[in-house]
Design an enzyme around this catalytic site. Structure first.
Site, short mmCIF file in Angstrom:
data_model
loop_
_atom_site.label_atom_id
_atom_site.label_comp_id
_atom_site.label_asym_id
_atom_site.label_seq_id
_atom_site.Cartn_x
_atom_site.Cartn_y
_atom_site.Cartn_z
N LEU A 131 0.83 -1.21 0.00
CA LEU A 131 0.00 0.00 0.00
C LEU A 131 0.87 1.26 0.00
O LEU A 131 0.54 2.25 -0.67
CB LEU A 131 -0.90 -0.05 1.25
CG LEU A 131 -2.07 0.89 1.36
CD1 LEU A 131 -2.89 0.93 0.09
CD2 LEU A 131 -2.94 0.47 2.54
N TYR B 157 -3.72 -10.17 14.81
CA TYR B 157 -3.54 -9.04 13.90
C TYR B 157 -4.74 -8.07 14.00
O TYR B 157 -4.56 -6.85 14.19
CB TYR B 157 -3.38 -9.57 12.46
CG TYR B 157 -3.56 -8.52 11.40
CD1 TYR B 157 -2.64 -7.49 11.24
CD2 TYR B 157 -4.67 -8.56 10.54
CE1 TYR B 157 -2.82 -6.52 10.26
CE2 TYR B 157 -4.85 -7.59 9.56
CZ TYR B 157 -3.93 -6.58 9.43
OH TYR B 157 -4.11 -5.62 8.46
P1 NAI Z 1 2.77 -4.63 3.78
O1 NAI Z 1 3.06 -5.80 4.66
O2 NAI Z 1 2.99 -4.75 2.32
O3 NAI Z 1 3.59 -3.36 4.28
C1 NAI Z 1 3.85 -3.10 5.64
C2 NAI Z 1 5.16 -2.38 5.74
O4 NAI Z 1 5.42 -2.11 7.11
C3 NAI Z 1 6.36 -3.19 5.20
O5 NAI Z 1 7.06 -2.45 4.22
C4 NAI Z 1 7.20 -3.46 6.42
O6 NAI Z 1 8.60 -3.46 6.15
C5 NAI Z 1 6.81 -2.31 7.33
N1 NAI Z 1 7.02 -2.65 8.74
C6 NAI Z 1 6.61 -3.76 9.39
N2 NAI Z 1 7.01 -3.74 10.66
C7 NAI Z 1 7.68 -2.58 10.83
C8 NAI Z 1 8.35 -1.99 11.94
N3 NAI Z 1 8.40 -2.60 13.12
N4 NAI Z 1 8.92 -0.79 11.77
C9 NAI Z 1 8.90 -0.17 10.55
N5 NAI Z 1 8.29 -0.69 9.46
C10 NAI Z 1 7.67 -1.87 9.60
O7 NAI Z 1 1.25 -4.23 4.08
P2 NAI Z 1 0.27 -3.34 3.19
O8 NAI Z 1 -0.63 -4.23 2.45
O9 NAI Z 1 1.04 -2.34 2.48
O10 NAI Z 1 -0.61 -2.65 4.32
C11 NAI Z 1 -0.22 -1.43 4.90
C12 NAI Z 1 -1.03 -1.20 6.17
O11 NAI Z 1 -2.42 -1.21 5.86
C13 NAI Z 1 -0.80 -2.27 7.24
O12 NAI Z 1 -0.85 -1.66 8.51
C14 NAI Z 1 -2.00 -3.18 7.06
O13 NAI Z 1 -2.34 -3.82 8.28
C15 NAI Z 1 -3.07 -2.19 6.64
N6 NAI Z 1 -4.11 -2.82 5.84
C16 NAI Z 1 -3.84 -3.15 4.53
C17 NAI Z 1 -4.82 -3.72 3.77
C18 NAI Z 1 -4.60 -4.00 2.33
O14 NAI Z 1 -5.56 -4.41 1.67
N7 NAI Z 1 -3.42 -3.80 1.77
C19 NAI Z 1 -6.14 -4.05 4.33
C20 NAI Z 1 -6.31 -3.64 5.71
C21 NAI Z 1 -5.32 -3.03 6.41
C1 15L Z 2 -5.77 -6.96 5.69
O1 15L Z 2 -5.89 -6.40 6.78
C2 15L Z 2 -4.44 -7.34 5.18
O2 15L Z 2 -3.43 -6.45 5.57
C3 15L Z 2 -4.43 -7.48 3.66
O3 15L Z 2 -3.24 -8.14 3.27
C4 15L Z 2 -5.64 -8.27 3.18
O4 15L Z 2 -5.58 -9.58 3.66
C5 15L Z 2 -6.91 -7.59 3.65
O5 15L Z 2 -6.89 -7.36 5.05
C6 15L Z 2 -8.17 -8.39 3.33
O6 15L Z 2 -8.98 -8.64 4.22
O7 15L Z 2 -8.35 -8.73 2.16
#
Ligand code: NAI
Ligand code: 15L
Length: 274
Positions: free
Chosen positions: A16, A143
């Site tokens: 994201l 989570y």
């Molecule tokens: P992702 O796993 O691709 O990116 C997360 C990033 O956080 C990674 O680049 C990682 O290196 C960094 N990270 C993890 N632990 C860390 C730490 N201790 N200190 C610094 N950086 C750290 O996840 P994505 O898909 O990009 O999601 C971003 C956020 O949005 C997350 O918080 C996720 O829970 C939330 N989210 C995403 C969804 C989606 O559909 N992509 C859905 C719901 C929530």
């Molecule tokens: C999330 O919270 C996760 O970060 C993402 O990787 C997807 O699994 C998303 O929810 C989902 O429910 O599709």
């Protein structure tokens, strides 16, 4: 609140974060990037762990707002979730309070309320059947529990310190939906940027919780609080429906993975306890 200019983007190396690095500058934001993973081609990005309080404090210094995406984004052991998502988010809020940052946009998740049943029957669902944003926390994983913590931390920092947050319970923000469930919770990257922009610029948000998705024909949840920020979604997952339904079939009422908002997160923990 005037439009924020300098925004700290935590989790900037992630899926994201990468999408938002591409989209948000067009809205006039100057992004300061932060991630524990180095970002190729971004020499100014801050490479640090959320556990490093001094680095987090330096990262928030002088920014107008934060978009907090960093953390573990799927289920993991409680110890890992505790460190990255719970303590890490606390470190960010505490640094923001100390440095006088006015607003945080927090990436919450549908999994904070993943055990909420989806609307019954077939889409499109009438407004009264949609999951309201006021629904109580029903995390489906450690989570999801960490996202409940983040939302409650945001409420505390608003009530006690006047630090504003928009908690966005993101559905599934990827280039395309990849399952039939995602047809109901998908947020296009373009709509994600529109929603984050609305969350950064709306006035007097206090602590507002919104659902994060596009205006999908098969929507399961209510977008009223997101629209109240000025969010006008432009996309609809329906363009992907024919292909996904042909591949996987329609939602099956007898399939437990299709029963709740959180989908397979509600049925498929790796190994419990873990
Ligand atoms: P992702 O796993 O691709 O990116 C997360 C990033 O956080 C990674 O680049 C990682 O290196 C960094 N990270 C993890 N632990 C860390 C730490 N201790 N200190 C610094 N950086 C750290 O996840 P994505 O898909 O990009 O999601 C971003 C956020 O949005 C997350 O918080 C996720 O829970 C939330 N989210 C995403 C969804 C989606 O559909 N992509 C859905 C719901 C929530
Ligand atoms: C999330 O919270 C996760 O970060 C993402 O990787 C997807 O699994 C998303 O929810 C989902 O429910 O599709």
């Amino acid at each position: 609140m005037p439009a924020a200019r300098t925004v700290l983007l935590t989790g900037a190396a992630g899926g994201l974060g990468t999408l938002m690095r591409g989209l948000l500058p067009a809205y006039g934001y100057e992004l300061r990037l932060f991630d524990v993973t180095p970002i190729e081609g971004e020499p100014d990005a801050i490479t640090a762990d959320l556990a490093d309080k001094a680095a987090v404090r330096e990262a928030v210094r002088g920014v107008d707002a934060v978009i907090h995406l960093a953390g573990i984004s799927l289920e993991a052991s409680f110890d890992k979730i505790l460190r990255a998502n719970i303590e890490g988010t606390y470190n960010l809020y505490e640094a923001a309070r100390e440095e006088g940052v006015k607003r945080i946009v927090f990436a919450s998740s549908n999994h904070a309320v993943g055990f909420v049943p989806r609307p019954e029957g077939d889409a499109p669902f009438p407004p009264e059947a949609l999951i309201p944003v006021e629904t109580r926390h029903r995390p489906d994983t450690f989570y999801g529990l960490s996202k409940c913590f983040g939302e409650d931390l945001a409420q505390l920092y608003w009530d006690r310190h006047g630090l504003e947050t928009v908690s966005v319970r993101i559905g599934s923000c990827f280039m395309e939906p990849t399952s039939v469930r995602m047809l109901s919770v998908w947020m296009s990257p373009g709509d994600g940027a529109r929603l984050f922009h609305a969350a950064l610029t709306a006035g007097n948000v206090g602590h507002t919780i919104v659902h994060g998705s596009s205006a999908n024909t098969r929507l399961w949840w209510d977008l009223t609080s997101a629209r109240a920020l000025g969010y006008e979604p432009q996309d609809d997952s329906e363009q992907y429906a024919e292909k996904l339904v042909a591949e996987y079939g329609e939602l099956d009422p007898d399939n437990p993975d299709h029963a709740h908002l959180g989908g397979h997160f509600t049925t498929d923990p790796p190994q419990w306890p873990y």
